[in-house]
Design a protein around this motif. Structure first.
Motif, mmCIF file in Angstrom:
data_model
loop_
_atom_site.group_PDB
_atom_site.id
_atom_site.type_symbol
_atom_site.label_atom_id
_atom_site.label_comp_id
_atom_site.label_asym_id
_atom_site.label_seq_id
_atom_site.Cartn_x
_atom_site.Cartn_y
_atom_site.Cartn_z
ATOM 1 N N LEU A 269 0.668 -1.320 -0.041
ATOM 2 C CA LEU A 269 -0.060 -0.163 -0.113
ATOM 3 C C LEU A 269 0.916 1.334 -0.035
ATOM 4 C CD1 LEU A 269 -2.722 1.358 0.323
ATOM 5 C CD2 LEU A 269 -2.786 0.936 2.862
ATOM 6 N N GLY B 47 0.097 1.941 -3.497
ATOM 7 C CA GLY B 47 -1.456 2.564 -3.499
ATOM 8 C C GLY B 47 -2.466 1.486 -3.328
ATOM 9 N N PRO B 48 -3.587 1.842 -3.029
ATOM 10 C CA PRO B 48 -4.768 0.892 -2.826
ATOM 11 C C PRO B 48 -4.909 -0.241 -3.939
ATOM 12 C CG PRO B 48 -5.397 3.083 -1.998
ATOM 13 C CD PRO B 48 -3.972 3.285 -2.588
ATOM 14 N N GLY C 160 -1.576 6.530 0.686
ATOM 15 C CA GLY C 160 -2.054 5.246 0.229
ATOM 16 C C GLY C 160 -3.016 4.647 1.495
ATOM 17 N N GLU D 223 -5.908 6.958 2.145
ATOM 18 C CA GLU D 223 -7.184 6.731 1.380
ATOM 19 C C GLU D 223 -8.027 5.588 1.674
ATOM 20 O OE1 GLU D 223 -7.884 5.656 -3.269
ATOM 21 O OE2 GLU D 223 -6.069 6.930 -2.840
#
Length: 193
Positions: free
Chosen positions: A20, A24-25, A101, A104
């Protein structure tokens, strides 16, 4: 769950947290997390029957980190409730900017099964802490609504700051003056100003 099961479960979450932070997601797949952990692509399902459960466990780490940072910030803050609200707000923005990340993922309740897996047990007490401090700082205010409005404002500041939109609009490279303005908008002017 025995110790080796707990260890593998933790390793899977650790791999997800690292993935992550790096990508990122959108990169959080069971297959990639399994690969990074060195297990078969089906192994995570033993601990996390659904992808959502794994995402929730990863987000749980973020909420624990944010809670730890918040309590440390409050422990360092020697001022009253308004100064404590400011310390929490600054901590929230720093957390969001340090790990976009994770940030979010944590607030994507459309993706997370927070009710069943205990995320609310970490996130709601943080919100209640903020609301309580706001109630102390602004007696007579609807503290939960003011806290929700402040949180929404901070969330927008975090996102727009990360995209560099606010730096362009304000000419500032430090979000401190903007944070002061946000706090004044929600809490009223500081005494003596």
């Amino acid at each position: 769950m025995n110790e080796s099961d707990t260890n593998l479960r933790d390793r899977l979450v650790d791999a997800g947290v690292a993935l992550l932070a790096a990508e990122g997601p959108q990169a959080l797949t069971l297959r990639e997390i399994a690969r990074r952990t060195g297990v078969s692509h089906g192994a995570p399902r033993r601990y996390f029957p659904t992808h959502l459960e794994l995402l929730s466990a990863i987000a749980g780490r973020g909420f624990a980190d944010l809670a730890g940072r918040a309590h440390c910030a409050l422990g360092r803050e020697t001022g009253g409730p308004r100064a404590q609200v400011a310390a929490l707000a600054r901590t929230y923005l720093e957390f969001a900017l340090d790990g976009p990340g994770m940030y979010e993922l944590m607030f994507r309740h459309d993706l997370l099964e927070s009710g069943r897996l205990g995320l609310r047990d970490t996130s709601l007490p943080l919100f209640s802490l903020l609301a309580g401090l706001i109630g102390d700082a602004v007696p007579g205010a609807d503290a939960r609504r003011v806290a929700a409005a402040l949180w929404a404002n901070l969330h927008g500041v975090a996102q727009l700051w990360r995209w560099r939109s606010l730096q362009l609009a304000t000419g500032d490279e430090d979000f401190g003056p903007l944070l002061d303005t946000v706090l004044a908008a929600h809490l009223g002017p500081e005494a003596g100003r």
